[in-house]
Motif scaffolding. Sequence first.
Motif: not given
Length: 403
Positions: A118-124, A304-305
């Motif tokens: 649930g934690r990305l560097r690029e997220f939408h 957070g998509i």
Amino acid sequence: MISPLRGMKDLTFDESQRFEYIIETASTIARRYGYGYIETPILEETALFKRSVGESSDIVGKEMYQFIDKGENDVCMRPEGTAGVVRAFISAKLDRQPNKQKFYYYGPMFRYEKPQKGRLREFHQFGCESFGEASVYEDFTIISMMAQIFDALGIKYELIINSLGCSECMPPYRENLVNFLTDIQKELCEDCNRRIVTNPIRVLDCKNGKCQSHLNLSPKLIDNLCEGCDDDFKELTRMLETAGIAYRIDTNLVRGLDYYNKSAFEFVSSEIGAQSSIAGGGRYDKLVEFLDGKPTPAVGFALGIERIMELVKMPEEQPEGYYMGAMTPEAIPTILTLATRKRLTDKVTIEYTSKGFKSHMKGVDKANPKYAVLIGEDELANGTVWVKDIETKEERVVKVEEL
RNA sequence: GUGGAUGUAGUUCAGUCGGUAGAGCGACAGUUUGUGGCACUGUAUGUCGCGGGUUCGAGCCCCGUCAUCCACCCCA
């Protein structure tokens, strides 16, 4: 082989379908509430985020994709969406228009963090920002819109709300809190000791169990709100109750970005691991003037998509269009022209290699069409095609032109 | 930034005491050549993450490195 960068993901098939579905569902609902689409740049001047999100936040302090571009500009890839939308709102001089403005947006955000579930560097994120409406009813409307979006997507959630007060009641409370914290300073963790100076409100939010045990007796902002804030917060809870939207008040809910005041809210899910927050938002009445616009009250949220991706209940896929194939190589051109014509209005899956009936039917199962269309030697000779309705299993042979 | 776990076929994973790899799923083909989904039979596929070391011999042991996952932290 080149892999995607750390914390960045490709979305295909099932995932990209879910992604699109979330955007479509949320956009449709936002439009019903009067929101119009806004697209703003991913790259912005670094100062924008420093001034809006706040230098004391981790986001700005250590997580930004910040660099100097070829024109020697200090720029950042946006770590969140609100700052850019507010900047665009002011740039277009909409702050000088008397009418209220509402925008929705979606797109990639960038934070240089250590990736995990649930934690990305690029997220939408998908988000909405409403400008010019000071009424607490707008806060309520935004929350019920979020609830409607999650309901439409089949996502279970818990709603947490709090009031952060305003410029009238927050400063005296803050002073009060600092005094309290200074008294118990020795019992608090290292981070909290630093926060007493930089951002005392965040001490309340500390995950350290030892800190929390000493914070039980801390002064609560909710008990120290000014009349206006108190009335609004009570009205908000009343409205939520009439609407049947369950909520929990958490006096420790502090949004991580510095620009929030008054209503703050967060939607959490218990089904997605440690990063349980799926949407967050609140009121930010001072941000527009803080970014050199005319004072304009505003409320907004972002969801957070990726966080809700696996939670979404997708509608069942319906059979659609045609599968076309040939059982003799000479029939392939006929299939092709037929496909081109049909594609003016319908989905067509086409197989370019001539193969046996059974093979084609396996392809039909995979493509999930409404109709299977095949041409064999007989059909080619007669200028006809064989058509089967997959659902009713009804078969017909018709002239090519009649399909 | 801190800590822990894991890297073997397209995918999920097994691989014993160190003797140069295996299963399920998926894919493809076939089961009298034009009636599918089921079933059965068969086929294909590997830089065992990467680099070094120990050893007659390493997927397995040692060192390093990279990546992924999970938690802390932070947050959507």
